[in-house]
Design an enzyme around this catalytic site. Structure first.
Site, PDB file in Angstrom:
ATOM      1  N   THR A 197       0.831  -1.206   0.000  1.00  0.00           N
ATOM      2  CA  THR A 197       0.000   0.000   0.000  1.00  0.00           C
ATOM      3  C   THR A 197       0.867   1.257   0.000  1.00  0.00           C
ATOM      4  OG1 THR A 197      -1.553  -1.213   1.402  1.00  0.00           O
ATOM      5  CG2 THR A 197      -1.961   1.128   1.158  1.00  0.00           C
ATOM      6  N   ARG A 205       7.697  -2.641   2.890  1.00  0.00           N
ATOM      7  CA  ARG A 205       7.779  -2.726   4.351  1.00  0.00           C
ATOM      8  C   ARG A 205       8.079  -4.143   4.765  1.00  0.00           C
ATOM      9  NH1 ARG A 205       2.994   1.111   6.661  1.00  0.00           N
ATOM     10  NH2 ARG A 205       3.808   2.760   5.344  1.00  0.00           N
ATOM     11  N   SER A 214       6.244   3.929   8.773  1.00  0.00           N
ATOM     12  CA  SER A 214       5.076   4.684   9.203  1.00  0.00           C
ATOM     13  C   SER A 214       4.601   4.317  10.605  1.00  0.00           C
ATOM     14  CB  SER A 214       3.975   4.488   8.161  1.00  0.00           C
ATOM     15  OG  SER A 214       2.940   5.379   8.404  1.00  0.00           O
ATOM     16  N   HIS A 215       3.384   3.807  10.709  1.00  0.00           N
ATOM     17  CA  HIS A 215       2.792   3.519  12.012  1.00  0.00           C
ATOM     18  C   HIS A 215       3.234   2.165  12.578  1.00  0.00           C
ATOM     19  CE1 HIS A 215       0.462   1.737   8.833  1.00  0.00           C
ATOM     20  NE2 HIS A 215       0.030   0.860   9.694  1.00  0.00           N
ATOM     21  N   LYS A 266      10.297   3.939   0.557  1.00  0.00           N
ATOM     22  CA  LYS A 266       9.263   4.301  -0.395  1.00  0.00           C
ATOM     23  C   LYS A 266       9.810   5.383  -1.324  1.00  0.00           C
ATOM     24  CE  LYS A 266       5.763   7.237   1.124  1.00  0.00           C
ATOM     25  NZ  LYS A 266       4.420   7.594   1.503  1.00  0.00           N
ATOM     26  N   ASP A 319       1.768   9.811  13.863  1.00  0.00           N
ATOM     27  CA  ASP A 319       2.386   8.483  13.743  1.00  0.00           C
ATOM     28  C   ASP A 319       3.889   8.591  13.490  1.00  0.00           C
ATOM     29  OD1 ASP A 319       2.350   9.251  11.050  1.00  0.00           O
ATOM     30  OD2 ASP A 319       2.029   7.204  10.347  1.00  0.00           O
ATOM     31  N   ASP A 358       5.921   8.595  10.986  1.00  0.00           N
ATOM     32  CA  ASP A 358       6.452   9.537   9.995  1.00  0.00           C
ATOM     33  C   ASP A 358       5.616  10.822   9.928  1.00  0.00           C
ATOM     34  OD1 ASP A 358       4.341   8.057   8.911  1.00  0.00           O
ATOM     35  OD2 ASP A 358       5.099   8.183   6.871  1.00  0.00           O
ATOM     36  N   ASP A 377       2.615  11.582   9.210  1.00  0.00           N
ATOM     37  CA  ASP A 377       1.595  11.881   8.196  1.00  0.00           C
ATOM     38  C   ASP A 377       0.179  11.573   8.711  1.00  0.00           C
ATOM     39  OD1 ASP A 377       1.927   9.135   8.077  1.00  0.00           O
ATOM     40  OD2 ASP A 377       2.102   9.036   5.885  1.00  0.00           O
ATOM     41  N   ARG A 378       0.079  10.799   9.788  1.00  0.00           N
ATOM     42  CA  ARG A 378      -1.248  10.527  10.353  1.00  0.00           C
ATOM     43  C   ARG A 378      -1.537  11.445  11.533  1.00  0.00           C
ATOM     44  NH1 ARG A 378      -2.639   4.135  10.478  1.00  0.00           N
ATOM     45  NH2 ARG A 378      -1.822   3.643   8.413  1.00  0.00           N
ATOM     46  N   THR A 395      -7.868   2.482  -1.167  1.00  0.00           N
ATOM     47  CA  THR A 395      -7.028   2.784  -0.006  1.00  0.00           C
ATOM     48  C   THR A 395      -5.586   3.075  -0.443  1.00  0.00           C
ATOM     49  OG1 THR A 395      -8.372   1.461   1.458  1.00  0.00           O
ATOM     50  CG2 THR A 395      -6.069   1.741   2.086  1.00  0.00           C
ATOM     51  N   GLU A 414      -8.502   9.655   4.681  1.00  0.00           N
ATOM     52  CA  GLU A 414      -8.736   8.225   4.848  1.00  0.00           C
ATOM     53  C   GLU A 414      -9.188   7.966   6.276  1.00  0.00           C
ATOM     54  OE1 GLU A 414      -6.143   5.400   2.417  1.00  0.00           O
ATOM     55  OE2 GLU A 414      -4.692   6.744   3.332  1.00  0.00           O
ATOM     56  N   GLU A 415      -9.918   6.854   6.441  1.00  0.00           N
ATOM     57  CA  GLU A 415     -10.411   6.495   7.779  1.00  0.00           C
ATOM     58  C   GLU A 415      -9.273   6.154   8.732  1.00  0.00           C
ATOM     59  OE1 GLU A 415      -9.726   3.172   8.758  1.00  0.00           O
ATOM     60  OE2 GLU A 415      -8.846   2.974   6.766  1.00  0.00           O
ATOM     61  N   SER A 416      -8.093   5.849   8.188  1.00  0.00           N
ATOM     62  CA  SER A 416      -6.965   5.368   8.988  1.00  0.00           C
ATOM     63  C   SER A 416      -6.160   6.529   9.581  1.00  0.00           C
ATOM     64  CB  SER A 416      -6.073   4.489   8.118  1.00  0.00           C
ATOM     65  OG  SER A 416      -5.724   5.183   6.928  1.00  0.00           O
ATOM     66  N   LYS A 434      -0.559  12.612   3.085  1.00  0.00           N
ATOM     67  CA  LYS A 434      -1.351  13.048   4.219  1.00  0.00           C
ATOM     68  C   LYS A 434      -0.423  13.783   5.173  1.00  0.00           C
ATOM     69  CE  LYS A 434      -1.288   8.320   6.077  1.00  0.00           C
ATOM     70  NZ  LYS A 434      -0.983   7.457   4.924  1.00  0.00           N
ATOM     71  N   ARG A 475      -9.137  -6.328   7.556  1.00  0.00           N
ATOM     72  CA  ARG A 475      -9.760  -5.111   8.064  1.00  0.00           C
ATOM     73  C   ARG A 475     -11.250  -5.143   7.715  1.00  0.00           C
ATOM     74  NH1 ARG A 475      -5.272  -2.652   9.616  1.00  0.00           N
ATOM     75  NH2 ARG A 475      -3.578  -2.104   8.203  1.00  0.00           N
TER      76      ARG A 475
HETATM   77  C1  VG1 Z   1      -2.922   1.397   5.881  1.00  0.00           C
HETATM   78  C2  VG1 Z   1      -4.180   2.234   5.885  1.00  0.00           C
HETATM   79  C3  VG1 Z   1      -4.225   3.116   4.659  1.00  0.00           C
HETATM   80  C4  VG1 Z   1      -2.950   3.972   4.613  1.00  0.00           C
HETATM   81  C5  VG1 Z   1      -1.736   3.085   4.676  1.00  0.00           C
HETATM   82  C6  VG1 Z   1      -0.449   3.883   4.768  1.00  0.00           C
HETATM   83  O1  VG1 Z   1      -2.899   0.547   4.755  1.00  0.00           O
HETATM   84  O2  VG1 Z   1      -5.318   1.416   5.949  1.00  0.00           O
HETATM   85  O3  VG1 Z   1      -5.381   3.904   4.694  1.00  0.00           O
HETATM   86  O4  VG1 Z   1      -2.909   4.725   3.427  1.00  0.00           O
HETATM   87  O5  VG1 Z   1      -1.789   2.253   5.838  1.00  0.00           O
HETATM   88  O6  VG1 Z   1      -0.451   4.733   5.875  1.00  0.00           O
HETATM   89  P1  VG1 Z   1      -3.336  -1.000   4.803  1.00  0.00           P
HETATM   90  O7  VG1 Z   1      -3.087  -1.547   3.424  1.00  0.00           O
HETATM   91  O8  VG1 Z   1      -2.519  -1.652   5.866  1.00  0.00           O
HETATM   92  O9  VG1 Z   1      -4.785  -1.014   5.173  1.00  0.00           O
HETATM   93  V1  VG1 Z   1       1.009   5.139   6.625  1.00  0.00           V
HETATM   94  O10 VG1 Z   1       0.731   6.277   7.770  1.00  0.00           O
HETATM   95  O11 VG1 Z   1       1.633   3.672   6.783  1.00  0.00           O
HETATM   96  O12 VG1 Z   1       1.977   5.803   5.369  1.00  0.00           O
HETATM   97 CO    CO Z   2       2.444   7.245   8.351  1.00  0.00          CO
END
Ligand code: VG1
Ligand code: CO
Length: 543
Positions: A18, A22, A113-114, A126, A277, A279, A281-282, A344, A363-365, A376, A496
Site C-alpha cells: 500500500t 515494508r 510509518s505507524h 518508499k 504516527d 512519519d 503523516d497521520r 485505499t 482516509e479512515e486510517s 497526508k 480489516r
Molecule cells: C494502511 C491504511 C491506509 C494507509 C496506509 C499507509 O494501509 O489502511 O489507509 O494509506 O496504511 O499509511 P493498509 O493496506 O494496511 O490497510 V502510513 O501512515 O503507513 O503511510
Molecule cells: Co504514516
C-alpha cells in the site's frame, strides 16, 4: 570512486505494498536487500541521473545506516544534487514539500510509518515522484519489475557524511545539502492557516496536549505549536525521536494512545489534543471529553473550508478512500462540489490533486491532507483543526455535534484481525467474493443489501484501472460494511472490517459507537464467516 558490486546473493522480486516496501528489520539487514530495491529505483527512474533527489526518514532503527548506503548509491548512480534532513530526519509530508519546492525528480523516504520500530520491528522504504506523492501503481510496478532484473548495484566508496551538521558538502561528485528538516515546512504551514487566530486562542489560556509518540513529528510539533504559536513548553510530549519509538506502537488511534485519551477526559483536561504516527503523516484529533473519528474530521474540515485560509473560495472537490465513511459525501452534496471515492492508499489521490479536481482528502486510517503536499499531513491536520476551533470559538465536541445535527451522524469503526495466516485471509476474501453475485436485495442479519461489489477504480485523470480494492456491501438505510486485507503488515495477513451506520436522528447520535453498529457487525460476521474461516471471535484492534 564509485564501484559496482555484483550481488552474490541477489534478493530480487521485492513488491511494494500500500505504501512502499515494508519488512521486518532483519529482512532489510540481509546482504544486498536494501541495495537491490534502491538500485531498482534508479533503474525505473532514469531521470534521477543528473537530477535532484530528496532523502530522509522517520528516525527508526536502521535509518542512519540505510541513509549512508543510499547516499553512496545516489552518488554512484549519477544524482547531481541531494537534500537530506539533518540527522537523516524528514517527516513524510515535509519530504513531499521539499520535493515540490526544489522541483526534485523524486524522494526516498525511509519509514514503516505507524508500524513499530527497533531491531525486532519494521523498516520501510518508499519512492515519491516529482509531484511529491507516493509513486503511482505504474511506477511501483516498474520498480518491482526492475527488482527482478538487478544483478549488480553501484555504490561509491567515499566515507560516510556527517548528517549532524547542516550545510553543503561535495560528495563523490554529488552536491549534498544537509537541511533543517522543519524550516521550509514551517514556512509553508504559516502560509496556509490562520496563525494569528491560533496564537490569540492559545494566548487566551487555552491548553494543548500533543503526543509525537517518540517519532519524527516531535521536532515539527515543538517548532510549530510551542515556538511559533506560543503553546507552553511541554505541550508536546514524547517529542524526541527514538529508534524504537520507546518500544511503543507509533499509531495515533484510541487504542495505542489510550493514555492521551485519558488525559483528555474531565475538568481541567486540555482543550485540544492530537497525536501523530511514526512519519507524522497521520493524526488523531481529540477535544476535551471527545475523540474525533478521521472520517468525521474530513467531513467537518470540508464543511468549514471557508474558515481556513488555504481553502477559502477555492474548494471545488474532495476525495475519500473507499472504506472511509460517507460523511464527507453529504457535505460535498450540500456545498455542490465534487466528491471522489478512491482505493485505499494516498497514491490514489495524487492525480486528482495534480489536476486540481480536489483540494482536500482523507482516509479512515487517521490520514487527512490537502493540496499543499501530496501526502497526508498529521501536523497540518492538527493546525487546521486548531484554526477551526480558534475561529469558531467552540470546542472540538461542539463543532462536531453541530455538524452531526446538520448532516446526520455516520457511526464508524474498524475491526482489525491481525496475524492471520495468509491462507485464512485469502479464504475470507474468497468466501465473500463467491457470495457477491445474487446478494443484492437479500437480507443479511435483517439488513437489506442494496449494493455488493469488489471495488474497482478507474482513475478519471489517466484512465488507469485498479481492481479488487475491497469488498463493499451497502444496506438500505445507510449502513455499510467493507472488507479488505492490509497491504502494510509484515506478518501473515491482517483482515480489516470497516463498519458504518448512518442516522439523521439527533436523539440517536449520542449512542455508543459499537452498539450503534451492532446490526452491521452481525451482518459482517454472517457474510464473511470470520469465526468459521479464522477461528477468531474478537478483533485484535477496534478503532
Ligand atoms: C494502511 C491504511 C491506509 C494507509 C496506509 C499507509 O494501509 O489502511 O489507509 O494509506 O496504511 O499509511 P493498509 O493496506 O494496511 O490497510 V502510513 O501512515 O503507513 O503511510
Ligand atoms: Co504514516
Amino acid at each position: 570512486m564509485p564501484h559496482t558490486i555484483h550481488a552474490t546473493q541477489p534478493i530480487q522480486g521485492q513488491k511494494p505494498g500500500t505504501s512502499g516496501l515494508r519488512k521486518k528489520v532483519a529482512v532489510f539487514q540481509q546482504p544486498h536487500f536494501l541495495e537491490n530495491f534502491v538500485q531498482a529505483i534508479f533503474l525505473a527512474v532514469p531521470e534521477l541521473k543528473g537530477g535532484t533527489l530528496i532523502l530522509g526518514g522517520d528516525g527508526r532503527y536502521l535509518n542512519e545506516i540505510a541513509l549512508q548506503t543510499i547516499l553512496k548509491m545516489a552518488a554512484a548512480n549519477g544524482v547531481a544534487r541531494l537534500l537530506v534532513g539533518q540527522h537523516g530526519l524528514l517527516s513524510t509530508p515535509a519530504a513531499s514539500h521539499l520535493i515540490r519546492l526544489h522541483q526534485a525528480v523524486g524522494g526516498i523516504i525511509l519509514s514503516a510509518s505507524h508500524n513499530p520500530g527497533g531491531p525486532q520491528g519494521d523498516f520501510g522504504i518508499k519512492f515519491n515522484a516529482g509531484n511529491g506523492g507516493p509513486a503511482p501503481e505504474k511506477l511501483t510496478d516498474a520498480i518491482y519489475a526492475a527488482t527482478l532484473q538487478v544483478h549488480e548495484y553501484h555504490l561509491s566508496n567515499a566515507p560516510d557524511i556527517d548528517l549532524a551538521v547542516v550545510g553543503e558538502v561535495e560528495f563523490a561528485g554529488m552536491r549534498v545539502s544537509v537541511v533543517d528538516p522543519v524550516a521550509d515546512y514551517a514556512v509553508l504551514m504559516q502560509q496556509l492557516l490562520d496563525f494569528d487566530a491560533i496564537r490569540a486562542w492559545i494566548a487566551a489560556g487555552h491548553t494543548l496536549r500533543l503526543d509525537a509518540l517518540h517519532a519524527v513529528g516531535g521536532p515539527y510539533a515543538i517548532r510549530l505549536f510551542e515556538d511559533m504559536l506560543g503553546a507552553p513548553m511541554n505541550s508536546v510530549r514524547n517529542a524526541a525521536p527514538q529508534p524504537d519509538f520507546a518500544g511503543g506502537h507509533p499509531d495515533p488511534n484510541p487504542v495505542y494512545c489510550a493514555d492521551l485519551v485519558d488525559t483528555m477526559q474531565g475538568r481541567g483536561a486540555p482543550d485540544f489534543g492530537a497525536a501523530f504516527d511514526g512519519d507524522a503523516d497521520r493524526n488523531m484529533i481529540l477535544g476535551r471529553d471527545f475523540v474525533l473519528t478521521p472520517s468525521d474530521s474530513l467531513a467537518v474540515l470540508a464543511a468549514n473550508a471557508a474558515l481556513i485560509p488555504q481553502f477559502k473560495g477555492r474548494l471545488t472537490g474532495v476525495a475519500r478512500s473507499m472504506p472511509t465513511s460517507r460523511a464527507v459525501d453529504s457535505v460535498a452534496k450540500a456545498l455542490g462540489i465534487d466528491c471522489y471515492e478512491t482505493p485505499t492508499g494516498w497514491k490514489f489521490f495524487g492525480n486528482l490533486l495534480d489536476a486540481g479536481r480536489i483540494q482536500l482528502c482523507g482516509e479512515e486510517s487517521y490520514g487527512t491532507g490537502a493540496d499543499h503536499v501530496r501526502e497526508k499531513d498529521g501536523i497540518w491536520a492538527a493546525l487546521a483543526w486548531l484554526n477551526l476551533v480558534a475561529v469558531r470559538k467552540q470546542s472540538v465536541a461542539q463543532i462536531v455535534q453541530a455538524h452531526w445535527a446538520q448532516f446526520g451522524r455516520h457511526f464508524y469503526s474498524r475491526h482489525d484481525y491481525e496475524g492471520l495466516s495468509v491462507a485464512a485471509g485469502d479464504v475470507v476474501l474468497a468466501t465473500l467474493r463467491s457470495k457477491l453475485p445474487g446478494l443484492v436485495n437479500t437480507l443479511v442479519a435483517g439488513l437489506c443489501v442494496t449494493l455488493a461489489d469488489d471495488f474497482a477504480y478507474t482513475d478519471s485523470v489517466d484512465g488507469s484501472l485498479s481492481q479488487q480494492q475491497g469488498i463493499r456491501i451497502e444496506f438500505a438505510g445507510g449502513s455499510r460494511v467493507v472488507f479488505r486485507l492490509s497491504g502494510t503488515g509484515t506478518e501473515g495477513a491482517t483482515l480489516r472490517v470497516y463498519l458504518e451506520h448512518y442516522t439523521a436522528e439527533v436523539s440517536e447520535q449520542a449512542q455508543e459507537t459499537q452498539s450503534a453498529l451492532k446490526a452491521v457487525i452481525a451482518a459482517a460476521e454472517e457474510l464473511a464467516g470470520i469465526y468459521a474461516n479464522t477461528g477468531r471471535t474478537v478483533a485484535d484492534v477496534v478503532t
